[in-house]
Design a protein around this motif. Structure first.
Motif, short mmCIF file in Angstrom:
data_model
loop_
_atom_site.label_atom_id
_atom_site.label_comp_id
_atom_site.label_asym_id
_atom_site.label_seq_id
_atom_site.Cartn_x
_atom_site.Cartn_y
_atom_site.Cartn_z
N ALA A 1 -13.04 10.70 55.82
CA ALA A 1 -12.07 10.04 57.10
C ALA A 1 -11.83 8.83 56.63
N LYS A 2 -12.48 8.09 55.24
CA LYS A 2 -12.59 6.97 54.40
C LYS A 2 -11.43 7.10 53.70
N LYS A 3 -10.71 5.37 54.26
CA LYS A 3 -9.48 5.49 53.48
C LYS A 3 -9.86 4.34 52.26
N ILE A 4 -9.32 5.13 51.00
CA ILE A 4 -9.44 4.03 49.28
C ILE A 4 -7.43 3.09 49.37
N HIS A 5 -7.73 2.39 49.43
CA HIS A 5 -5.95 1.25 49.32
C HIS A 5 -6.05 1.13 48.26
N LEU A 6 -5.26 1.89 46.91
CA LEU A 6 -4.61 1.31 45.32
C LEU A 6 -3.58 0.91 45.23
N LYS A 7 -3.36 -0.47 44.40
CA LYS A 7 -2.01 -0.92 44.17
C LYS A 7 -2.35 -0.46 42.92
N GLU A 8 -0.61 -0.62 42.38
CA GLU A 8 -0.52 0.10 40.94
C GLU A 8 0.20 -0.40 39.37
N LYS A 9 -1.09 -0.58 38.63
CA LYS A 9 -0.96 -1.43 37.79
C LYS A 9 0.64 -1.24 37.11
N LYS A 10 1.36 -2.35 37.00
CA LYS A 10 2.49 -2.79 36.38
C LYS A 10 1.99 -2.65 35.06
N GLY A 11 3.69 -2.28 34.13
CA GLY A 11 3.59 -2.43 32.52
C GLY A 11 3.47 -3.54 32.03
N GLU A 12 3.56 -5.26 32.96
CA GLU A 12 3.68 -6.09 32.12
C GLU A 12 2.36 -6.82 32.36
N ALA A 13 1.30 -6.09 32.76
CA ALA A 13 -0.36 -6.56 32.81
C ALA A 13 -0.56 -5.49 32.04
N ILE A 14 -0.28 -4.65 31.28
CA ILE A 14 -0.68 -4.09 30.14
C ILE A 14 0.12 -4.27 28.84
N LEU A 15 -0.81 -5.40 28.26
CA LEU A 15 -0.33 -6.32 27.03
C LEU A 15 0.49 -5.42 25.57
N LEU A 16 -0.07 -4.52 25.40
CA LEU A 16 -0.39 -3.49 24.24
C LEU A 16 1.19 -2.94 24.44
N THR A 17 2.31 -2.40 25.80
CA THR A 17 2.93 -1.58 25.32
C THR A 17 4.03 -2.67 26.23
N TYR A 18 3.84 -3.92 26.76
CA TYR A 18 4.65 -5.16 27.13
C TYR A 18 5.42 -6.28 26.24
N ARG A 19 4.46 -6.09 25.17
CA ARG A 19 4.94 -7.54 24.16
C ARG A 19 5.81 -6.46 23.91
N GLY A 20 5.48 -5.81 22.91
CA GLY A 20 7.30 -5.10 22.06
C GLY A 20 7.10 -5.53 21.11
N PHE A 21 8.32 -5.75 20.88
CA PHE A 21 9.01 -6.12 19.33
C PHE A 21 9.21 -7.80 18.95
N ASN A 22 9.02 -8.55 18.69
CA ASN A 22 9.82 -9.86 18.59
C ASN A 22 10.27 -10.05 16.88
#
Length: 393
Positions: free
Chosen positions: A363-384
């Protein structure tokens, strides 16, 4: 006995055994284990199945057996070749064998890159993994998985080389293309410890044999700047005219390679495309929100595709699981870990707009927050197109 005839016979027999070795498996298998135990003194257990590895002990020993057999069988084959009226006909059919061998595998590998099957999009587990925790093969896989456009380009070059081999008129050009492509593949396999070093080396050697069969014309054209004449192909038939049945057989075989394999991969890809792109219900990377209520046992949870999950504890130990989500009972079960020290874990889950709440059996609760895309540089940086400064992190 002519040495060049013996060398040709050696290559002919070896590649015949290499390509059709599965037919003689029941003969060679006991011999492979005998040689492994008594000649190489291998004292560990090994299997025929490499489970995805082409560089397993059995494969190396089987290649050694093929080579031994080729050295022996090449003698009678050479004797027959010396008596043959036109050895060039036999050479040409050996080149046909190598062409079919390369076409088959290059189409398979090429199409599996054009359709992202060999290198699907990077998984969440890999995105959360540090460079230092990556294996050399894992690093190479991540590189190829990052850009599906680059991977498709690599696949197109393999398919192009294979298609050029379909016709004897473009055989040399196809061998030239595949020599370059396969040299890069072999170097990558050796330098990043990808366990297909043995098979890719065999393919590169086959492409080189086809290429070097035309070495005189290459030298005349590229080095001596001489005019070269069209190459005459000897098919062994009277007056060079092929019977209709033989011609139709060639057409069917080429259609199987060019159309059949392509159609098969196209159907396979579109059959599983939706399933491959589908994101599971809890898909994402979730970090534990520090609070008095939260247990200190966990640091993060990953719910990836293909029912693969990762639980990281506060000591940064990662346990890889397969997981199942039961939407009726609102439970998620982590089971079948690749780490034998990890135990089965069951949680109740509650998904809100801002967080995911997991409740343990105690019965212990674990609160989790999702890591959004902008926090993952490899996939968020994109082409420039424009970079005023190198963005090298």
């Amino acid at each position: 006995m002519k040495l060049k005839h013996y060398f040709f016979s050696l290559l002919l027999v070896y590649y015949f055994l290499h390509i059709f070795g599965f037919i003689f498996g029941f003969v060679f298998e006991p011999l492979v284990y005998f040689i492994g135990e008594h000649i190489f003194k291998i004292d560990y257990t090994f299997e025929v199945n490499g489970y995805g590895s082409g560089d397993n002990t059995y494969s190396y020993l089987a290649s050694f057996c093929n080579l031994l057999a080729a050295f022996v069988v090449a003698f009678p084959v050479t004797f027959l070749l010396n008596k043959a009226k036109n050895i060039q006909v036999i050479q040409n059919y050996f080149f046909v064998l190598l062409r079919m061998y390369l076409i088959f595998f290059m189409l398979i590998y090429g199409l599996s890159k054009i359709y992202p099957m060999q290198f699907p999009p990077i998984g969440l587990q890999r995105l959360e993994q540090t460079y230092g925790d990556s294996s050399p093969m894992g690093l190479a896989w991540s590189f190829m998985q990052y850009s599906q456009t680059y991977t498709a380009f690599a696949g197109i070059t393999e398919v192009l080389g294979a298609l050029l081999l379909l016709s004897r008129r473009t055989m040399t050009l196809g061998a030239l293309v595949l020599t370059g492509v396969l040299t890069n593949i072999v170097m990558m396999n050796f330098c990043y410890d990808i366990p297909v070093k043995l098979s890719s080396s065999h393919m590169l050697l086959a492409a080189l044999i086809l290429l070097l069969s035309d070495y005189k014309r290459f030298i005349n054209f590229f080095v001596l700047n001489k005019e070269i004449k069209a190459k005459i192909h000897h098919n062994g038939f009277e007056n060079g005219e092929e019977p209709k049945a033989f011609f139709l057989g060639k057409v069917v075989l080429k259609a199987f390679f060019a159309v059949g394999i392509t159609t098969y991969f196209t159907i396979q890809y579109f059959s599983y495309k939706d399933e491959m792109e589908k994101k599971p219900l809890l898909y994402g990377i979730y970090e534990v929100v520090p609070s008095e209520e939260n247990t200190a046992t966990y640091r993060s949870f990953i719910f990836d595709r293909y029912d693969t999950g990762v639980i990281t504890d506060t000591n940064y130990k990662k346990n890889i699981y397969s997981y199942k989500v039961d939407t009726k009972t609102k439970t998620v079960t982590f089971d079948g870990s690749q780490d034998t020290t990890a135990v089965k874990q069951v949680f109740k889950y509650q998904k809100t707009k801002d967080e995911l709440i997991l409740t343990t059996t105690s019965a212990k609760k674990i609160h989790l927050k999702e890591k959004k895309g902008e926090a993952i540089l490899l996939t968020y940086r994109g082409f420039n197109w424009i970079n005023e400064y190198p963005y090298n992190r």
